[in-house]
Design a protein around this motif. Structure first.
Motif, PDB file in Angstrom:
ATOM      1  N   ASP A   7      34.518  75.991  99.307  1.00  0.00           N
ATOM      2  CA  ASP A   7      33.644  76.383 100.407  1.00  0.00           C
ATOM      3  C   ASP A   7      32.188  76.059 100.044  1.00  0.00           C
ATOM      4  O   ASP A   7      31.748  76.329  98.916  1.00  0.00           O
ATOM      5  CB  ASP A   7      33.814  77.887 100.630  1.00  0.00           C
ATOM      6  N   PRO A   8      31.434  75.460 100.954  1.00  0.00           N
ATOM      7  CA  PRO A   8      30.049  75.046 100.618  1.00  0.00           C
ATOM      8  C   PRO A   8      29.171  76.218 100.164  1.00  0.00           C
ATOM      9  O   PRO A   8      28.332  76.068  99.271  1.00  0.00           O
ATOM     10  CB  PRO A   8      29.517  74.474 101.943  1.00  0.00           C
ATOM     11  N   TYR A   9      29.393  77.360 100.756  1.00  0.00           N
ATOM     12  CA  TYR A   9      28.621  78.554 100.385  1.00  0.00           C
ATOM     13  C   TYR A   9      28.924  78.935  98.932  1.00  0.00           C
ATOM     14  O   TYR A   9      28.031  79.175  98.123  1.00  0.00           O
ATOM     15  CB  TYR A   9      29.025  79.678 101.353  1.00  0.00           C
ATOM     16  N   GLU A  10      30.226  78.933  98.619  1.00  0.00           N
ATOM     17  CA  GLU A  10      30.686  79.216  97.258  1.00  0.00           C
ATOM     18  C   GLU A  10      30.117  78.196  96.272  1.00  0.00           C
ATOM     19  O   GLU A  10      29.629  78.534  95.188  1.00  0.00           O
ATOM     20  CB  GLU A  10      32.219  79.149  97.235  1.00  0.00           C
ATOM     21  N   ARG A  11      30.166  76.943  96.680  1.00  0.00           N
ATOM     22  CA  ARG A  11      29.669  75.879  95.822  1.00  0.00           C
ATOM     23  C   ARG A  11      28.175  76.078  95.514  1.00  0.00           C
ATOM     24  O   ARG A  11      27.719  75.897  94.385  1.00  0.00           O
ATOM     25  CB  ARG A  11      29.882  74.527  96.512  1.00  0.00           C
ATOM     26  N   GLY A  12      27.438  76.473  96.536  1.00  0.00           N
ATOM     27  CA  GLY A  12      26.008  76.714  96.345  1.00  0.00           C
ATOM     28  C   GLY A  12      25.761  77.770  95.267  1.00  0.00           C
ATOM     29  O   GLY A  12      24.916  77.597  94.382  1.00  0.00           O
ATOM     30  N   TRP A  13      26.507  78.843  95.332  1.00  0.00           N
ATOM     31  CA  TRP A  13      26.342  79.904  94.334  1.00  0.00           C
ATOM     32  C   TRP A  13      26.771  79.458  92.954  1.00  0.00           C
ATOM     33  O   TRP A  13      26.160  79.850  91.942  1.00  0.00           O
ATOM     34  CB  TRP A  13      27.110  81.161  94.750  1.00  0.00           C
TER      35      TRP A  13
END
Ligand code: CUA
Length: 160
Positions: A7-13
């Motif tokens: 997930d892009p959000y997860e990847r960002g973190w």
């Protein structure tokens, strides 16, 4: 391959966490070579005859001028020497603390003094005592059977 999709959000973190970890690692690496000092590193004591280094003075409270004191404090199992320090209100006190045996702590209540007393080292800090009263100090590093009786007090007397 679908199972590896992040997930892009997860990847960002994950990326942010990685950057922070890398920064911490860098900070530890830099401080290990350039900025990290043990308490009292600048004041090595002679720990064995002929071992070089300075000698710690006899424990005492020494007046250096009006309202200025030096305290040479020796922590040992299981007492502080001196265990009672009397000074007038408004005094600035520089504490020079060492240990005669094992590692001890030195914490004075209602001040920001919180030191380690290390054998062979001198830890130094200063505090100003404006308010008359008793300020107890404690050993806060477990140092054996008598740890809990290891304390003393600074008595700040009002000027009048
Ligand atoms: Cu000295 Cu605990």
């Amino acid at each position: 391959m679908n199972g590896l999709r992040i997930d892009p959000y997860e990847r960002g973190w994950m990326i942010a966490s990685g950057i922070i970890l890398a920064f911490f690692l860098l900070a530890v690496g830099v401080s290990a070579y350039h900025g990290f000092t043990l308490p009292g590193r600048e004041e090595h004591l002679e720990t064995s005859p002929g071992g070089g280094g300075a000698r710690f003075p006899e424990p005492a409270v020494v007046q250096r001028g009006p309202g200025r004191y030096d305290v040479y404090m020796r922590a040992q199992i299981w007492a502080f020497v001196p265990s009672e320090i009397k000074i007038p209100a408004g005094s600035t006190v520089t504490f020079h603390v060492t240990s005669a045996d094992v590692l001890h702590g030195f914490l004075i209540e209602r001040t920001n003094i919180n030191l380690m007393a290390l054998p062979g080292r001198v830890t130094k800090t200063a505090a100003r005592f404006d308010t008359p009263g008793e300020y107890r100090f404690f050993c806060h590093e477990y140092c054996g059977l008598g740890h809990q009786i290891m304390w003393g007090k600074v008595i700040v007397e009002s000027r009048s």
